[in-house]
Design an enzyme around this catalytic site. Structure first.
Site, PDB file in Angstrom:
ATOM      1  N   CYS A  33       3.233   7.921   6.255  1.00 11.87           N
ATOM      2  CA  CYS A  33       2.707   7.951   4.826  1.00 11.87           C
ATOM      3  C   CYS A  33       3.794   6.896   4.045  1.00 11.87           C
ATOM      4  O   CYS A  33       5.049   7.191   4.168  1.00 11.87           O
ATOM      5  CB  CYS A  33       2.786   9.173   4.201  1.00 11.87           C
ATOM      6  SG  CYS A  33       2.323   9.267   2.526  1.00 11.87           S
ATOM      7  N   THR A  85      -2.350   2.109   3.095  1.00  9.70           N
ATOM      8  CA  THR A  85      -2.543   3.813   2.878  1.00  9.70           C
ATOM      9  C   THR A  85      -2.776   4.102   4.533  1.00  9.70           C
ATOM     10  O   THR A  85      -2.928   3.399   5.214  1.00  9.70           O
ATOM     11  CB  THR A  85      -3.621   4.133   2.226  1.00  9.70           C
ATOM     12  OG1 THR A  85      -3.984   5.527   2.546  1.00  9.70           O
ATOM     13  CG2 THR A  85      -4.940   3.529   2.717  1.00  9.70           C
TER      14      THR A  85
END
Length: 229
Positions: free
Chosen positions: A196, A83
């Protein structure tokens, strides 16, 4: 081969991308039936996202620290947070275990500098773009970081959370993000960080006039270098 500990679930699409890329990478490097030695602890994305929105970061850290400690006990040699946004608590995670955390921002910064660039654009979640925890880490490597204007943040967040984390990849959303890349170029960015994991499902180098730095791809490559080195 060292064992890679994966703290995943943020989102599961991101975790699946990491798992697939690590195994493809080992197969390419070693050949035959080789696959990656990995252990994953997958958290509940809904739970940690709700805590993030309430700024309850100590509780987020507790969840991810617990995951990290479990991976350490299970035999992981080092850790990846699968992440970008939740790197907000990466320092707390690393402080709570006796094995290294391969920090995503450090990996990406080194890749940018290796191409001779000192200025990059950064696109990610609203939280990652509007807070400095990730961009400051990039800046600490001597980079200038540009992010899209705040008026675009909600649109990017919608693409990530309403579409990409559910596996929806839409051409209309690709065009939206590509338009922002052009604005970052005009602002002086010499490269583009896809900050991302899910954005790598949407935007590829062919979509960008700027050199693209896909965070997950770079993170995986660095992890394989470490695990196989």
């Amino acid at each position: 081969m060292q064992t890679i500990g994966l703290i995943g679930g943020m989102s599961w699409e991101s975790s699946a991308a990491y798992y697939e890329a690590l195994n493809i990478g080992v197969e390419k490097r070693l050949g035959g039936l080789s696959s990656a030695r990995t252990i994953m602890s997958s958290v509940d994305f809904a739970e940690v996202t709700a805590l993030q929105e309430q700024e309850r970061w100590d509780e987020v850290a507790t969840i991810l620290v617990t995951a990290a400690q479990g991976l350490e006990r299970a035999g992981a040699d080092f850790l990846l947070l699968c992440t970008t946004t939740f790197h907000r608590v990466a320092d707390q995670v690393e402080a709570a275990v006796g094995i290294p955390v391969l920090h995503l921002a450090d990996v990406v910064a080194e890749a940018v500098k290796a191409q001779g660039l000192d200025s990059v654009g950064f696109i990610g979640t609203t939280f990652a773009m509007s807070r400095s925890f990730f961009t400051d880490r990039l800046v600490s490597h001597g980079l200038t970081v540009h992010v899209p204007d705040e008026r675009h943040h909600a649109a990017i967040n919608r693409v990530i959370y309403d579409e990409l984390v559910h596996g929806k990849v839409l051409d209309t959303s690709r065009r939206t993000v590509v338009g922002l890349i052009e604005e970052l170029w005009d602002a002086g960015a010499g490269g583009l960080i896809l900050g991302c994991t899910e954005l790598e499902l949407l935007v590829h180098q062919a979509d960008s006039e700027l050199p693209a730095f896909p965070c997950t791809t770079l993170h995986v490559a660095a992890a394989l270098d470490r695990a196989l080195g």
